[in-house]
Motif scaffolding. Structure first.
Motif, short mmCIF file in Angstrom:
data_model
loop_
_atom_site.label_atom_id
_atom_site.label_comp_id
_atom_site.label_asym_id
_atom_site.label_seq_id
_atom_site.Cartn_x
_atom_site.Cartn_y
_atom_site.Cartn_z
N ARG A 57 32.48 6.43 38.07
CA ARG A 57 32.96 5.64 38.92
C ARG A 57 33.73 6.64 39.52
O ARG A 57 34.67 6.29 40.47
N LYS A 58 33.48 8.49 39.75
CA LYS A 58 35.00 8.64 40.49
C LYS A 58 33.98 8.79 42.06
O LYS A 58 34.59 9.36 42.49
N LYS A 98 35.47 6.28 43.26
CA LYS A 98 36.79 6.39 43.10
C LYS A 98 36.90 7.23 45.10
O LYS A 98 37.55 6.79 45.76
N TRP A 104 34.25 -0.96 36.32
CA TRP A 104 35.19 0.19 37.61
C TRP A 104 35.93 -0.47 38.77
O TRP A 104 36.89 -0.90 39.03
N TYR A 129 42.45 2.45 38.66
CA TYR A 129 41.78 3.86 39.66
C TYR A 129 43.45 2.72 40.58
O TYR A 129 43.54 1.76 40.39
#
Lengths: 280, 315
Positions: free
Chosen positions: A46-47, A50, A220, B306
């Motif tokens: 998920r990073k 991002k 996500w 996020y």
């Protein structure tokens, strides 16, 4: 008999115009149709998503401002570059899917043609879907479609190259920037296509490609507050309701498509209406 | 002035004092900074670090295009960085050019920000190229307008030519002017000092001359606050404390744009100078874009999603 040692490609991600490894350090195995080992692509986290969204957001302003003519040229350039490297793509499709040479050749040809087809829509879509609206006042009233912003997408498992291009081209041709998760079972053509993107004057961050697992990344993508639209064509139908519910929280526009169609372009555009006074 | 008994104000004593410093092991400093940057700070520690970092931010706008409106908006944000979440602490100070100090002070007081300081960049910031009377006048202006912190630049030309006493005397004069009215931060512009040895030398020089804070950069030149430079400065304040029992603050500025960078800075502080320095009165981060990223990370920790820059202010 050659004495050369195999020079194997490391399949990495494509974020912001460069090829980083996943921050998680994870990989997974891709096997051929017959079960033999082919490669270890990155298992994106998920990073990585991002980071890719940050890159896509930063790229949006410039890409959206590029003229329709310029965007069309760049999509056409993608087609040219893909055409020049067709042998590599044919080999990769055969290796991963076990398709016949004829079938693989057909997929690559269709991919090239599809890019050209979407490139052509670039300077036509707003004239064809825009309107001059009749209003009861001394105004010209125009409605013009504009790009949405950052769009995420899940590419279909098969066909791995053509499916990816059917996801990428309609989203970016209008000025959106994109983060796409490639086919999990056959990610090689996607990462090789990233090399095509990197050499086609597509500005850094406009197209970002991740490889990994849909079930890990899709939620996500749906909940990310900075993704405006989400193409879930590649996601299993039974997952759609859950993803749509999670995307509803942040008013994300979520669509799945069956074929190539100008509606795919319009799905990720927003209508802007302008009132212009007459006689001034 | 006693200068902590380290120098007597003469050129000779200053040269002896600076000459007694050991050199910096460049490879070692780089390696140590890189090693500390790999520390992973998660969950509750991360939450604590984000709030600590927010309270240490010197929220900065140093643009030729600054307007009264922009400075007022910045001040409002400084007091309440996230208007939807009252648990977010105020930042340490706002940092503006001299002519905006009065505007900033007035607006901070208006929006309940009496506890937020105003830092003024003076002495012909950012180049420092002006005569001494002009620099003094510049500083007095800022003090009269209500600045509680003065960020002065050193004359890098004099420093690099070895005229340490000139740099020393300038700092002493500005410090005298600040007196008890304002804290003095001394900016080295480490990007122009070339070596870590020079950074160490400048740190000890400024501390002996009476600096309350030593600050890396103006933010106008890259590289700015790199981790090894901050490490060298933190070691300097640590060593200075063991010599004088006096704690001097450190302010990295320039190039710290996201939460990860800010947390790396906090790790450096904790592991080098020690936990006593983990307070806004001894450590500040000069930044503008950083605050938004800290807020977005905080939102992510609260909501599990996020966050989007569309939910924080642009400046």
């Amino acid at each position: 008999m050659s004495n050369r040692i195999d020079v194997k490609k490391t399949y990495k991600l494509f974020i912001n115009g460069v090829f980083p490894r996943t921050e998680s350090g994870r990989t997974y195995e891709v096997k051929s149709a017959k079960g033999s080992f082919i490669a270890n692509p990155c298992l994106a986290s998920r990073k990585d998503l991002k980071d890719a969204v940050v890159a896509a957001r930063a790229a949006h302003h410039g890409w959206n401002k590029a003229t329709a003519y310029n965007k069309g040229q760049i999509l056409y350039r993608l087609a040219e570059m893909l055409e020049g490297r067709r042998a590599q793509f044919v080999d990769e499709i055969i290796a991963v899917t076990g398709a016949t040479k004829a079938k693989a050749e057909k997929e690559v040809s269709e991919s090239v043609d599809r890019l050209v087809w979407y490139a052509g829509w670039s300077d036509k879509i707003s004239s064809l879907s825009g309107a001059l609206n009749p209003v009861a006042g001394p105004y010209y009233n125009f409605t013009i479609p504009e790009s949405m912003g950052v769009v995420a997408a899940i590419a279909p498992e098969t066909p791995s190259l053509l499916g990816l291009i059917d996801v990428i081209a309609p989203i970016i041709v209008s000025g959106n920037t994109l983060v796409v998760l490639a086919s999990s079972k056959a990610p090689l053509s996607a990462m090789s296509f990233a090399e095509v993107i990197a050499t086609s004057d597509v500005p850094a961050g406009v197209i970002n490609i991740l490889t990994g697992m849909k079930d890990e990344i899709a939620p996500w993508m749906a909940s990310h507050m900075d993704i405006d639209g989400f193409d879930i064509t590649g996601l299993a139908t039974k997952k759609h309701a859950e993803i749509r519910a999670s995307g509803a929280e942040n008013l994300k526009r979520i669509f799945a498509f069956k074929s190539h169609d100008p509606a795919r372009i319009l799905a990720f555009m927003e209508a802007k209406t302008v009132w212009h006074p007459i006689g001034l | 002035m006693s200068f902590y008994g380290l120098v007597d104000g003469t050129d000779t004593s200053l040269k002896n004092y600076l000459g007694s410093l050991s050199g910096v092991d460049q490879v070692g400093a780089d390696a140590r900074a890189a090693m500390l940057a790999t520390r992973s700070i998660k969950t509750t520690s991360k939450r604590w670090a984000i709030d600590m970092a927010i309270s240490m931010v010197d929220l900065t706008t140093l643009e030729g295009a600054d307007t009264v409106g922009k400075v007022q908006a910045l001040c409002t944000k400084a007091v309440r960085p996230d208007p939807t979440d009252l648990t977010v602490p105020s930042v340490g100070a706002v940092c503006v050019y001299n002519d905006m100090v009065a505007t900033a002070r007035k607006h901070l007081d208006l929006v309940g920000g009496q506890h937020v300081g105003v830092a003024a960049v003076s002495t012909a910031f950012p180049s420092g190229r002006a005569s001494m009377p002009v620099k003094l006048r510049d500083t007095r202006d800022a003090l009269d307008a209500g600045a509680s912190e003065i960020d002065m630049v050193i004359d890098r030309g004099a420093f690099l030519s070895g005229h340490y006493i000139d740099v020393f005397n300038e700092i002493v004069a500005i410090k005298e002017l600040c007196g008890t009215r304002a804290h003095l931060k001394v900016i080295f512009e480490t990007g122009e000092l070339v070596t870590y040895d020079n950074v160490r030398k400048a740190s000890f020089l400024a501390m002996a001359a009476g600096a309350d804070f030593i600050k890396t950069s103006t933010g106008k030149i890259a590289p700015a606050a790199t981790a090894p430079v901050v490490l060298v400065m933190l070691e300097a304040v640590r060593d200075f404390y063991s010599m004088t029992q006096q704690r001097i603050g450190v302010k990295p500025a320039g190039g710290i744009r996201n939460t990860k960078d800010a947390i790396k800075q906090l790790v450096l502080v904790n592991e080098t100078a020690g936990p006593e320095w983990l307070t806004p009165s001894l450590f500040r981060i000069g930044a503008s874009a950083l605050l938004n990223d800290l807020l977005m990370q905080r939102m992510k920790m609260d909501t599990g999603y996020y966050a989007s820059p569309a939910y924080v202010t642009i400046d």
